[in-house]
Write an enzyme that holds these catalytic residues in place. Structure first.
Site, mmCIF file in Angstrom:
data_model
loop_
_atom_site.group_PDB
_atom_site.id
_atom_site.type_symbol
_atom_site.label_atom_id
_atom_site.label_comp_id
_atom_site.label_asym_id
_atom_site.label_seq_id
_atom_site.Cartn_x
_atom_site.Cartn_y
_atom_site.Cartn_z
ATOM 1 N N ARG A 169 -3.276 6.495 1.290
ATOM 2 C CA ARG A 169 -3.858 7.648 1.981
ATOM 3 C C ARG A 169 -2.920 8.350 2.952
ATOM 4 N NH1 ARG A 169 -9.329 4.822 4.025
ATOM 5 N NH2 ARG A 169 -7.841 3.130 4.323
ATOM 6 N N ARG A 172 -6.917 11.587 -5.334
ATOM 7 C CA ARG A 172 -8.161 10.851 -5.063
ATOM 8 C C ARG A 172 -9.360 11.811 -5.080
ATOM 9 N NH1 ARG A 172 -10.353 6.439 -1.279
ATOM 10 N NH2 ARG A 172 -12.530 6.983 -1.414
ATOM 11 N N ASP A 232 -7.050 -2.505 -7.229
ATOM 12 C CA ASP A 232 -7.708 -3.128 -6.078
ATOM 13 C C ASP A 232 -7.676 -4.633 -6.255
ATOM 14 O OD1 ASP A 232 -10.465 -4.064 -4.590
ATOM 15 O OD2 ASP A 232 -9.481 -2.377 -3.627
ATOM 16 N N TYR A 289 -14.730 -12.383 -0.300
ATOM 17 C CA TYR A 289 -15.527 -11.195 -0.617
ATOM 18 C C TYR A 289 -16.735 -11.563 -1.489
ATOM 19 C CZ TYR A 289 -11.861 -8.079 1.167
ATOM 20 O OH TYR A 289 -10.979 -7.415 1.971
ATOM 21 N N ARG A 311 0.826 -1.224 0.000
ATOM 22 C CA ARG A 311 0.000 0.000 0.000
ATOM 23 C C ARG A 311 0.857 1.270 0.000
ATOM 24 N NH1 ARG A 311 -3.722 -1.225 4.704
ATOM 25 N NH2 ARG A 311 -4.839 -3.049 4.012
#
Length: 360
Positions: free
Chosen positions: A34, A43, A80, A156, A30
């Site tokens: 963020r 973003r 993703d 998921y 990652r």
């Protein structure tokens, strides 16, 4: 076919193939994310996470941001892990603060039997981003492509979102293992095709993230996660135009199975922060490289403490004279609240201490 600039820093690829390097390479799970103000700005421009991930220009911009800030040894495609099930028609969407969800999870036997591997054309935005990133890297460092593992994607797809206890999928696994295997075999084929298409588009190494393998019991892990990662690895292109394409597999919470993971044919095994690197190396010998495994929470400590912990990880792996094959990384993804200057301290410590180890 696109023509790419020659690679100026191949330290990461050499380490994965257990060849000598002049320092231990470092990248972060990652790393485009963020914790960087520039990522948050892009973003905001993109309007949403999927707006960012499905636009090759934005995906390229955020992939390169951490490399402009830190002397990292690899870039990883910004995407993703759930692009594949989204392309299978499950309807991926994101809820702020809650993470990814699917509009149409696999709830019934009919849902499962109707599942098909996606048309690769529907994932073209990913492959375009790979080629664009590789082009704009201009040979600075290698580019990593990735996917979720067949089991992690299935979690998921059946739960409809992330889960703490995985009741829904475990109920299927124990009650209807036939349906579970059906989903996993389709996922394995889809993941391998997806990664091979990333390699064709310009990825120079690939990684399979088994984020939820550690939720399985011993025995179930081997049958429902490891077996299908092995299938993926067996179907991967392992070289492109005469250059080796290393493959990394990472099961979070999989430390107790490290010897079995090392046997599935990947070049390197990622380790979370609960694993002792010295023992891991003893268990796998020279069979695979190892990637990891600093606790991401250490990046909230002082720079001096970060340096001390980096030294511990490098020393635990051992001196390069004992053999090669270590890629420094965190034991899981970087936290969004991490101060960027602490990442700079960590990267500097990895490079300086690993060079000193080689000189000593």
């Amino acid at each position: 076919m696109p023509q790419f600039a020659p690679l100026q820093n191949d330290t990461f690829l050499r380490a994965l193939l257990r060849q000598p390097t002049d320092h231990t390479p470092v990248w972060l799970m990652r790393q485009a994310g963020r914790y960087l103000p520039e990522y948050r700005a892009t973003r905001a421009k993109a309007g949403s996470f999927m707006g960012l991930a499905t636009n090759p220009d934005y995906a390229t911009e955020v992939t390169l941001q951490p490399l402009d800030r830190f002397p990292l040894d690899a870039a990883i495609l910004f995407s993703d892990i759930l692009t594949v099930p989204d392309a299978m028609g499950l309807g991926l969407y994101f809820v702020e603060g809650e993470g990814p969800k699917f509009e149409r999870p696999l709830k019934t036997e009919a849902d499962v039997l109707a599942l098909r591997a996606p048309e690769l054309g529907s994932l073209d935005y990913v492959f375009k981003a790979v080629t664009q990133i590789r082009t704009e890297l201009n040979g600075r460092v290698p580019l990593i492509g990735f996917s979720g593992s067949p089991w992690t994607l299935a979690c998921y797809m059946v739960e409809g979102q992330g889960s703490r206890e995985f009741h829904t999928i475990k109920k299927m696994l124990y009650n209807r293992p036939d349906l579970m295997h059906h989903i996993l075999s389709i996922n394995a084929k889809a993941v391998a095709e997806y990664l091979n298409a990333q390699i064709d588009a310009g990825a120079q190494a690939v990684m399979v993230f088994d984020s939820w393998g550690g939720a399985l019991a011993d025995g179930a892990y081997q049958e429902f996660s490891l077996k299908y990662m092995q299938q993926v690895v067996s179907l991967l292109k392992r070289d492109k135009d005469g250059v080796k394409i290393p493959a990394i597999v990472f099961t979070k919470g999989g430390g107790q199975w490290i010897e079995q993971i090392a046997d599935i044919g990947a070049d390197a095994v990622g380790l979370d922060w609960t694993v002792n690197l010295t023992q891991a190396r003893k268990l796998v010998g020279h069979k695979v490289g190892l990637q990891g495994n600093l606790d991401p929470a250490i990046l909230f400590a002082s720079p001096d403490q970060i340096r001390a912990e980096v030294h511990k990880v490098l020393d635990a792996y051992g001196k390069p004279t004992d053999g090669n094959g270590h890629v420094f990384n965190l034991g899981h993804g970087i936290s969004q609240f991490t101060p960027p200057e602490n990442v700079a301290a960590m990267v500097e410590a990895v490079h300086s201490h690993s060079k000193a180890q080689r000189a000593g």
